[in-house]
Design a protein around this motif. Structure first.
Motif, PDB file in Angstrom:
ATOM      1  N   ASN A  29       0.843  -1.195   0.000  1.00 59.39           N
ATOM      2  CA  ASN A  29       0.000   0.000   0.000  1.00 59.39           C
ATOM      3  C   ASN A  29       0.873   1.238   0.000  1.00 59.39           C
ATOM      4  N   TRP A  30       0.689   2.081  -1.017  1.00 60.00           N
ATOM      5  CA  TRP A  30       1.619   3.185  -1.285  1.00 60.00           C
ATOM      6  C   TRP A  30       0.876   4.508  -1.401  1.00 60.00           C
ATOM      7  N   SER A  31       1.399   5.525  -0.746  1.00 61.34           N
ATOM      8  CA  SER A  31       0.844   6.864  -0.876  1.00 61.34           C
ATOM      9  C   SER A  31       1.966   7.880  -0.749  1.00 61.34           C
ATOM     10  N   ASN A  39      -1.615  13.566   3.889  1.00 62.50           N
ATOM     11  CA  ASN A  39      -1.632  12.584   2.808  1.00 62.50           C
ATOM     12  C   ASN A  39      -2.031  13.284   1.509  1.00 62.50           C
ATOM     13  N   LEU A  41      -2.590  12.021  -1.328  1.00 61.74           N
ATOM     14  CA  LEU A  41      -3.551  11.249  -2.118  1.00 61.74           C
ATOM     15  C   LEU A  41      -4.886  11.100  -1.384  1.00 61.74           C
ATOM     16  N   SER A  42      -5.099  11.969  -0.420  1.00 65.94           N
ATOM     17  CA  SER A  42      -6.361  11.980   0.308  1.00 65.94           C
ATOM     18  C   SER A  42      -7.181  13.180  -0.146  1.00 65.94           C
ATOM     19  N   PHE A  57      -2.607  12.223  -7.918  1.00 65.75           N
ATOM     20  CA  PHE A  57      -3.303  11.048  -8.446  1.00 65.75           C
ATOM     21  C   PHE A  57      -2.973  10.843  -9.925  1.00 65.75           C
ATOM     22  N   THR A  60       0.769  10.005 -10.644  1.00 70.18           N
ATOM     23  CA  THR A  60       1.108   8.611 -10.343  1.00 70.18           C
ATOM     24  C   THR A  60       0.678   7.697 -11.482  1.00 70.18           C
ATOM     25  N   PHE A 153      -6.374   1.984  -6.955  1.00 72.44           N
ATOM     26  CA  PHE A 153      -6.547   3.065  -5.995  1.00 72.44           C
ATOM     27  C   PHE A 153      -7.621   2.649  -5.006  1.00 72.44           C
ATOM     28  N   ASN A 156      -7.329   6.395  -0.392  1.00 73.42           N
ATOM     29  CA  ASN A 156      -6.336   7.458  -0.182  1.00 73.42           C
ATOM     30  C   ASN A 156      -4.919   6.935  -0.425  1.00 73.42           C
ATOM     31  N   LYS A 157      -4.840   5.853  -1.212  1.00 72.95           N
ATOM     32  CA  LYS A 157      -3.555   5.222  -1.504  1.00 72.95           C
ATOM     33  C   LYS A 157      -3.727   4.300  -2.703  1.00 72.95           C
TER      34      LYS A 157
END
Length: 257
Positions: A29-31, A39, A41-42, A57, A60, A153, A156-157
């Motif tokens: 799990n990557w963020s 975060n 990606l949140s 987002f 990536t 996705f 948030n990750k």
């Protein structure tokens, strides 16, 4: 851009299986976050914070699209070759699952944003799409964790599901960190090139994101990655590769692209 100047970027990740928890492969799990715990990606609650979310987002996704061979090489091993595409493991074709709602958001950005937009149209576009209200309410509960997707996705990750059970997760994570860092540097250059012409920064960001969405949309897939139909579509219509053996996969490390 302001986030990058004020904070150090921090990579947030963990892997499974954990002790006592079943699983024949690692779910990494990557963020991305700041050194103050934010975060990136949140989703947020305003157009501006969601423009930040969409920036990381989309970048990536673009990184994984442009360097899919490296991503595949990072999980290559003889044992993992047998696992990929079998039972609970995703196939060797690298694709990204964004979820139905976010896929529609990306399509809408591609449709609404254009090079002819005025610089101050960025906020209007985001408000018309109602991103600031919809994304926070939908993502955590409605991003279906497609169990057949190698890179999904999940609220948030991103979850990288194709790493082999005997692998050290650092190899795959090093590749992912590197390609995203490279992509973010290119993103900065592309945005600055537009901003130098007098456009507002938000408008420049949306223009570049639209370009990236168009360039990388072939890697987005919501369906069954196990199906023969997907293998045919991916390789013949989308230009994606199905690299099923380690010797061929490792070419990704020496390919100049």
């Amino acid at each position: 851009d302001k986030v990058a100047r004020r904070h150090k970027l921090v990579v947030l990740m963990h892997e499974k299986p954990f002790a006592g928890v079943n699983g024949s492969g690692k779910h990494n799990n990557w963020s991305l976050g700041t050194d103050t715990g934010s975060n990136l990606l949140s989703p947020g609650k305003t157009p501006k914070t969601n423009l930040q979310f969409l920036t990381f987002f989309v970048n990536t996704i673009k990184a994984v699209h442009d360097h899919a061979d490296l991503v595949r090489a990072s999980i290559a091993s003889a044992s993992n070759d047998h696992r990929l595409g079998a039972n609970e493991a995703p196939p060797a074709i690298i694709s990204v699952f964004a979820g139905t709602y976010l896929s529609e958001v990306l399509k809408e950005i591609e449709t609404r944003v254009s090079d002819k937009n005025k610089p101050n149209d960025a906020d209007k576009v985001l408000l018309k799409m109602d991103i600031h209200n919809k994304i926070p309410d939908l993502l955590m509960d409605n991003t279906d964790r497609n169990r057949t997707s190698p890179f999904a996705f999940t609220g948030n990750k991103f979850e990288f599901r194709a790493v082999g059970s005997s692998a050290n997760c650092s190899n795959a994570m090093t590749v992912l960190n590197t390609i995203v860092a490279n992509q973010l540097m290119q993103f900065h250059k592309d945005v600055e090139a537009i901003a130098e012409k007098g456009e507002r920064k938000d408008g420049a960001i949306l223009t570049v994101l639209r370009k990236y969405i168009s360039a990388s949309k072939n890697i987005l897939f919501e369906g069954d990655n196990y199906s023969d139909e997907w293998k045919k579509e991916a390789t013949t219509k989308r230009g994606l590769k199905n690299i099923t053996t380690t010797p061929l996969a490792l070419d990704g490390y020496v390919n100049k692209t």
